[in-house]
Scaffold this active site. Structure first.
Site, PDB file in Angstrom:
ATOM      1  N   ASP A 173      11.287   3.090   5.795  1.00 40.29           N
ATOM      2  CA  ASP A 173      11.193   1.599   5.705  1.00 40.29           C
ATOM      3  C   ASP A 173      12.379   0.846   6.154  1.00 40.29           C
ATOM      4  OD1 ASP A 173       8.615   0.136   3.979  1.00 40.29           O
ATOM      5  OD2 ASP A 173      10.401  -0.984   4.749  1.00 40.29           O
TER       6      ASP A 173
ATOM      7  N   TYR B 233      -2.333 -10.455  15.106  1.00 46.25           N
ATOM      8  CA  TYR B 233      -2.038  -9.297  14.105  1.00 46.25           C
ATOM      9  C   TYR B 233      -3.269  -8.244  14.281  1.00 46.25           C
ATOM     10  CZ  TYR B 233      -3.203  -6.467  10.225  1.00 46.25           C
ATOM     11  OH  TYR B 233      -3.535  -5.196   9.415  1.00 46.25           O
ATOM     12  N   HIS B 234      -4.379  -8.594  14.177  1.00 47.80           N
ATOM     13  CA  HIS B 234      -5.752  -7.799  14.025  1.00 47.80           C
ATOM     14  C   HIS B 234      -5.614  -7.214  15.760  1.00 47.80           C
ATOM     15  CE1 HIS B 234      -7.084  -9.921  10.492  1.00 47.80           C
ATOM     16  NE2 HIS B 234      -7.479  -8.852  10.248  1.00 47.80           N
TER      17      HIS B 234
ATOM     18  N   THR C 116      -9.229 -21.359  -3.333  1.00 55.04           N
ATOM     19  CA  THR C 116      -9.065 -21.877  -2.034  1.00 55.04           C
ATOM     20  C   THR C 116      -9.845 -21.235  -1.036  1.00 55.04           C
ATOM     21  OG1 THR C 116      -7.257 -20.239  -1.474  1.00 55.04           O
ATOM     22  CG2 THR C 116      -6.659 -22.265  -2.313  1.00 55.04           C
TER      23      THR C 116
ATOM     24  N   CYS D 108       0.861  -1.325  -0.032  1.00 58.33           N
ATOM     25  CA  CYS D 108      -0.040  -0.007  -0.187  1.00 58.33           C
ATOM     26  C   CYS D 108       0.970   1.380   0.136  1.00 58.33           C
ATOM     27  CB  CYS D 108      -0.802   0.101   1.278  1.00 58.33           C
ATOM     28  SG  CYS D 108      -2.107  -1.290   1.523  1.00 58.33           S
TER      29      CYS D 108
ATOM     30  N   THR E 136      -7.508  -1.458  10.863  1.00 58.07           N
ATOM     31  CA  THR E 136      -8.084  -2.491   9.910  1.00 58.07           C
ATOM     32  C   THR E 136      -9.598  -2.839  10.466  1.00 58.07           C
ATOM     33  OG1 THR E 136      -7.893  -4.695   9.501  1.00 58.07           O
ATOM     34  CG2 THR E 136      -7.185  -4.395  11.344  1.00 58.07           C
TER      35      THR E 136
ATOM     36  N   GLN F 247      -9.042  -0.022   7.440  1.00 61.62           N
ATOM     37  CA  GLN F 247      -9.004  -0.237   5.977  1.00 61.62           C
ATOM     38  C   GLN F 247      -9.571  -1.820   5.947  1.00 61.62           C
ATOM     39  OE1 GLN F 247      -6.335   0.779   2.362  1.00 61.62           O
ATOM     40  NE2 GLN F 247      -5.289  -0.664   3.905  1.00 61.62           N
TER      41      GLN F 247
ATOM     42  N   LYS G 294      -3.515  -4.034  16.034  1.00 63.42           N
ATOM     43  CA  LYS G 294      -4.201  -2.809  15.650  1.00 63.42           C
ATOM     44  C   LYS G 294      -5.128  -2.440  16.623  1.00 63.42           C
ATOM     45  CE  LYS G 294      -2.611  -2.623  11.345  1.00 63.42           C
ATOM     46  NZ  LYS G 294      -2.070  -1.652  10.751  1.00 63.42           N
TER      47      LYS G 294
ATOM     48  N   SER H  15      -7.063 -12.300  15.284  1.00 71.88           N
ATOM     49  CA  SER H  15      -5.706 -12.973  15.212  1.00 71.88           C
ATOM     50  C   SER H  15      -4.977 -11.844  15.996  1.00 71.88           C
ATOM     51  CB  SER H  15      -5.270 -12.616  13.794  1.00 71.88           C
ATOM     52  OG  SER H  15      -4.907 -11.598  13.420  1.00 71.88           O
TER      53      SER H  15
END
Ligand code: NAD
Ligand code: USQ
Length: 382
Positions: free
Chosen positions: A31, A181-182, A253, A12, A144, A208, A185, A179
């Site tokens: 970065d 990860y989530h 999948t 992104c 997210t 997002q 956030k 998760s």
């Protein structure tokens, strides 16, 4: 406007940096290039060949005359970050620089801890850096939609009006992420909201949805400017994965029943949403939340759409229902509000057959790069 794009070498961040530079903003990128290292770790790759960050910005300068300065370093190194903030004095800090894969965060204890430390500490450093060096700078943070999970009531933009025992309040919308990860956030959102309140930071949390596509007008200007595109079971996301699978004759999948509904948006809208947020900064002390997606689909809807377009292009593939490696509802109510960005001028690029066809035609040129063993999911939540 002087704008820092942290995570500007990623999927992104790179097209966003180019787009903002094209609009005349003075852009620099931070970065630590760790996304390229995850590829080495996972023995995976972007289906599109990607140039080094140096080559990318050099080509951009050659083509447009615009300079994008680059700072290779880690948001977790506070001295480095502070130095960049002192040098650039940004008016907006766009923060994409996190470990963003849910499966990666669920590999094992080490990956869960890495994800949460990288994301939560990095963001805390950004908040301290803004407070100490550029207190007026507007933080534009990528959150997210997955922070909300899949509640059985409509999802609002950040806040919910609640009536309880005869009293009313507007409270942060409940978070039920799926998760580690989530969850990172959600922790970020709490830290940002708190610092808006205590230090007067101005922040926009962009919740997002899942981003599809890869090209913007800028990335299409030259092969050296090409964006990365992930297809593997760890970093590849629904829709992009399905389109790539169709070109190599792989069954699509779908995990479980496929009734999982999510918000989606085209990468072309991601870059525009960032511009809209930058041009309309949050007030001092305001913690503003926008839901950044344009349409909702079930995973099965997407697989069916891809199957149809792929067939028209000569690729006949089946939709497979794999045993779901995640713990999530496969059939649920989903209705999320997304009016704030539209009210500020977003004109969505919607998902038509033509859009799927265009992505398919781009990836088919690189299908020989797909490492087939990486396509099936190999990380489980349990
Ligand atoms: P990406 O992995 O392609 O890009 C992230 C970039 O940040 C990489 O270039 C990486 O090297 C860099 N980075 C990571 N940790 C860093 C650190 N500590 N210091 C400096 N740089 C660091 O991910 P993406 O798909 O471009 O996602 C960008 C952001 O948008 C993430 O925060 C992600 O959670 C969010 N987001 C992405 C999607 C999606 O579908 N891709 C959807 C919703 C939200
Ligand atoms: N899914 C499949 N088949 C696949 C891949 C995924 O059925 O081959 C399903 C998943 O089980 C899930 C849904 O599709 O129900 C979305 O999965 P995903 O891998 O496309 O997206 P997700 O893990 O949610 O994460 C991605 C980005 C992340 C971002 C998030 C936005 O990697 O950075 O935060 O999308 S959101 O989903 O709104 O939280």
């Amino acid at each position: 406007m002087n704008i820092i794009v942290a995570g500007g070498d990623g999927f992104c961040g790179w097209p966003t940096a180019l787009y903002l530079s094209k609009q005349g903003h003075d852009v620099s990128i931070i970065d630590n290039l760790v996304r390229r290292k995850y590829d080495d770790e996972l023995r995976s790759n972007s289906i599109t060949p990607i140039a080094s960050l140096e080559e990318r910005v050099q080509k951009w300068k050659e083509l447009t005359g615009n300079e994008i300065r680059t700072y290779e370093g880690d948001l977790n190194h506070y001295d480095f970050l502070k130095e960049v903030l002192k040098r650039e004095k940004p008016e907006a800090f766009v923060h994409f620089a996190e470990q963003r894969s849910a499966p990666y965060s669920m590999i094992d204890r080490e990956h869960a801890i890495y994800t949460q430390v990288n994301n939560v500490v990095g963001t805390l450093n950004v908040l301290y850096g803004i407070k100490e060096v550029v207190p007026d700078c507007h933080l534009i943070k990528l959150g997210t939609m997955g922070e909300y999970g899949t509640p059985n009531i409509p999802i609002e933009e950040g806040y919910l009006e609640v009536e309880h025992k005869g009293r009313k309040d507007v409270l942060p919308y409940p978070k039920q992420p799926g998760s580690f990860y989530h969850l990172s956030k959600v922790h970020d959102s709490h830290n940002i909201m708190f610092t808006c309140k205590i230090w007067g930071i101005r922040a926009t949390d962009l919740n997002q949805g899942i981003v599809y596509g890869l090209d913007t007008d800028e990335t299409q200007m030259d092969p050296v400017l090409a964006n990365r595109l992930d297809y593997d079971g760890v970093f590849g996301t629904a829709l992009n994965r399905f389109i790539i699978q169709s070109t190599i004759g792989h069954d699509l999948t779908v995990y479980g029943e496929g009734g999982q509904t999510r918000g989606f948006l085209n990468i072309r809208d991601t870059v525009r949403c960032i511009e809209i947020a930058a041009e309309n900064p949050a007030d001092k002390g305001e913690f503003r939340v926008f839901n950044q997606f344009t349409e909702e689909f079930t995973v099965l809807d997407l697989a069916n759409k891809v199957q149809k377009v792929a067939k028209e292009e000569g690729y006949t593939i089946d939709v497979a229902h794999l045993e779901n490696p995640r713990v999530e509802l496969e059939n649920h109510f989903y209705e999320a509000v997304n009016t704030k960005l539209r009210d500020l001028g977003l004109e969505p690029h919607l998902l038509t057959d033509e859009v799927i066809r265009e992505i398919l035609k781009t990836v088919v040129n690189h299908k020989d790069r797909v490492i087939k063993e990486n396509v099936l999911p190999n990380v489980t939540w349990k």
